[in-house]
Structures are given as structure tokens and as C-alpha cells.
Design an enzyme around this catalytic site. Structure first.
Site, PDB file in Angstrom:
ATOM      1  N   ASP A 140       0.756  -1.065  -0.004  1.00  0.00           N
ATOM      2  CA  ASP A 140       0.163  -0.117   0.191  1.00  0.00           C
ATOM      3  C   ASP A 140       0.893   1.436  -0.080  1.00  0.00           C
ATOM      4  OD1 ASP A 140       1.062   0.500   2.680  1.00  0.00           O
ATOM      5  OD2 ASP A 140      -0.866   0.031   3.118  1.00  0.00           O
ATOM      6  N   GLY A 151       2.259   0.278   6.424  1.00  0.00           N
ATOM      7  CA  GLY A 151       3.419   0.871   6.850  1.00  0.00           C
ATOM      8  C   GLY A 151       3.953   0.052   7.844  1.00  0.00           C
ATOM      9  N   THR A 152       2.834  -0.636   8.552  1.00  0.00           N
ATOM     10  CA  THR A 152       3.259  -1.381   9.776  1.00  0.00           C
ATOM     11  C   THR A 152       3.930  -2.608   9.505  1.00  0.00           C
ATOM     12  OG1 THR A 152       1.505  -2.267  10.587  1.00  0.00           O
ATOM     13  CG2 THR A 152       2.096  -0.223  11.432  1.00  0.00           C
ATOM     14  N   GLY A 153       3.017  -3.662   8.644  1.00  0.00           N
ATOM     15  CA  GLY A 153       3.344  -5.133   8.132  1.00  0.00           C
ATOM     16  C   GLY A 153       2.796  -5.872   8.749  1.00  0.00           C
ATOM     17  N   ILE A 154       1.265  -4.802   9.624  1.00  0.00           N
ATOM     18  CA  ILE A 154       0.856  -4.997  10.320  1.00  0.00           C
ATOM     19  C   ILE A 154      -0.185  -5.962   9.457  1.00  0.00           C
ATOM     20  CG2 ILE A 154      -0.785  -5.454  12.479  1.00  0.00           C
ATOM     21  CD1 ILE A 154       1.738  -3.823  13.895  1.00  0.00           C
ATOM     22  N   GLY A 155      -0.929  -4.996   8.990  1.00  0.00           N
ATOM     23  CA  GLY A 155      -2.378  -4.819   8.404  1.00  0.00           C
ATOM     24  C   GLY A 155      -2.367  -6.019   7.217  1.00  0.00           C
ATOM     25  N   HIS A 159      11.451 -22.966  10.309  1.00  0.00           N
ATOM     26  CA  HIS A 159      10.615 -23.697  11.364  1.00  0.00           C
ATOM     27  C   HIS A 159       9.230 -23.903  10.978  1.00  0.00           C
ATOM     28  CE1 HIS A 159      12.891 -23.331  15.387  1.00  0.00           C
ATOM     29  NE2 HIS A 159      13.448 -23.603  14.190  1.00  0.00           N
ATOM     30  N   ARG A 163       9.059 -31.773  13.573  1.00  0.00           N
ATOM     31  CA  ARG A 163       8.413 -31.734  14.736  1.00  0.00           C
ATOM     32  C   ARG A 163       7.572 -29.923  13.692  1.00  0.00           C
ATOM     33  NH1 ARG A 163      13.100 -29.741  15.708  1.00  0.00           N
ATOM     34  NH2 ARG A 163      13.958 -28.188  16.289  1.00  0.00           N
ATOM     35  N   HIS A 164       8.412 -29.753  13.078  1.00  0.00           N
ATOM     36  CA  HIS A 164       7.849 -28.463  12.221  1.00  0.00           C
ATOM     37  C   HIS A 164       6.471 -29.216  10.804  1.00  0.00           C
ATOM     38  CE1 HIS A 164      10.783 -26.214  14.322  1.00  0.00           C
ATOM     39  NE2 HIS A 164      11.992 -26.791  13.503  1.00  0.00           N
TER      40      HIS A 164
HETATM   41  C1  RB5 Z   1      -1.889   2.829   6.838  1.00  0.00           C
HETATM   42  O1  RB5 Z   1      -2.243   4.272   7.056  1.00  0.00           O
HETATM   43  C2  RB5 Z   1      -1.116   1.709   7.775  1.00  0.00           C
HETATM   44  O2  RB5 Z   1      -2.576   1.887   8.240  1.00  0.00           O
HETATM   45  C3  RB5 Z   1      -0.897   0.620   6.656  1.00  0.00           C
HETATM   46  O3  RB5 Z   1      -0.159   0.624   5.609  1.00  0.00           O
HETATM   47  C4  RB5 Z   1      -0.941  -0.508   7.434  1.00  0.00           C
HETATM   48  O4  RB5 Z   1       0.792   0.070   8.572  1.00  0.00           O
HETATM   49  C5  RB5 Z   1      -1.371  -0.914   8.016  1.00  0.00           C
HETATM   50  O5  RB5 Z   1      -1.457  -2.191   9.344  1.00  0.00           O
END
Ligand code: RB5
Length: 150
Positions: A7, A65-69, A97, A132-133
Site C-alpha cells: 500500500d 506501513g507497519t507490516g501488520i495489517g 520452522h 515436528r515443524h
Molecule cells: C496506512 O496508513 C496504514 O494503516 C497501513 O499501511 C498499515 O500500517 C496497516 O497495518
């Protein structure tokens, strides 16, 4: 073939990673976003996931941005093992693993130098094939199937 997408939060880092892939002879497909304008990371995750599940790509790289979403989005699909990595230890361990098939990074978290080393580690480390993996990977899918068939 590697499917790569980001994104707007990962747009700049994706250019660096694509440069690395090109310089090191990897074939890749950029699924977007193709501009730094705002877009929705679940749509990008879906495109990379689709290529892997169709057999068009062996691995994926997703950057927001964070890699999380974008990792949460990718991990909703059975058969996808998306790993958010912030260092090379994580990249190595998740290949050995978890046989991770998608590398996720945060464009606002890691700088380009570290991101390229993480990418290199992820792409060059093989799954250990440890018993195991394999058992645990099978359980991820089996436990999910049990849940949806309840
Ligand atoms: C976008 O602003 C941001 O929310 C997205 O890149 C990401 O970090 C979501 O987890």
C-alpha cells in the site's frame, strides 16, 4: 516467481526491494499499488495471495506501513503463511520452522538496508523439513478445518 505488493505505507520500500530482486536475478510481479496514493492493504494482500494459491508465484512479499495489517490480511487464507519480520533472525527462523511463503515488512518500521538483508535471508533460507515443524504446519490447516466444519 515472486509476487510483491504494497500500500502507500510500503510504496517506497517496495521500490527498493524490487531493485534488489532485479539486481539478483529474481523474477517478480508487482501487483500494485503503482502510485504512492492511498489504497487499501487488504486488496493488495488478496492479489499476492491469489498468485501463490494459483501457483503463479512461489513466494510473496507484502509491505504496508507497519507490516501488520497486510500480514493479518494475508493470513486469513488457508495455505498462506505470512510472516512479519523486523530482523534477519525472524526471517531465517520463519523459513526454517514455519516454511513461510509470504514475507511482510513495515515501510515505516525498517529502513531499506535492513529490509534488503531480511529479504535476502527470507529468499535464500530453506524450510528445515523437520518432523515436528511439518506436524505443526499440518495442524495449522487441520485445526482451521475442524473449526470451520464444526
Ligand atoms: C496506512 O496508513 C496504514 O494503516 C497501513 O499501511 C498499515 O500500517 C496497516 O497495518
Amino acid at each position: 516467481m515472486i509476487a510483491i505488493g504494497s500500500d502507500q505505507g510500503g510504496y517506497e520500500l517496495k521500490q527498493e526491494v524490487m531493485g534488489y530482486l532485479k539486481d539478483h536475478g529474481y523474477e517478480y510481479t508487482d501487483v500494485g499499488s503503482y502510485t504512492p496514493e492511498s489504497c487499501d492493504y487488504p486488496d493488495i494482500a488478496a492479489k499476492v495471495v491469489q498468485m501463490i494459491l494459483n501457483g503463479e508465484a512461489e513466494k510473496g512479499i507484502l509491505i504496508c506501513g507497519t507490516g501488520i495489517g497486510i500480514s493479518i490480511s494475508a493470513n486469513r487464507y488457508p495455505g498462506i503463511r505470512a510472516a512479519l519480520c523486523t530482523d534477519c533472525f525472524m526471517a531465517e527462523a520463519t523459513r526454517e520452522h514455519n516454511d513461510a511463503n509470504v514475507l511482510c515488512m513495515g515501510g515505516r518500521v525498517v529502513g531499506p538496508g535492513l529490509a534488503l538483508k531480511i529479504t535476502e535471508t527470507f529468499l535464500t533460507t530453506e524450510f528445515s523439513q523437520g518432523e515436528r515443524h511439518i506436524r505443526r504446519l499440518n495442524k495449522i490447516e487441520e485445526n482451521y478445518n475442524d473449526y470451520i466444519n464444526e
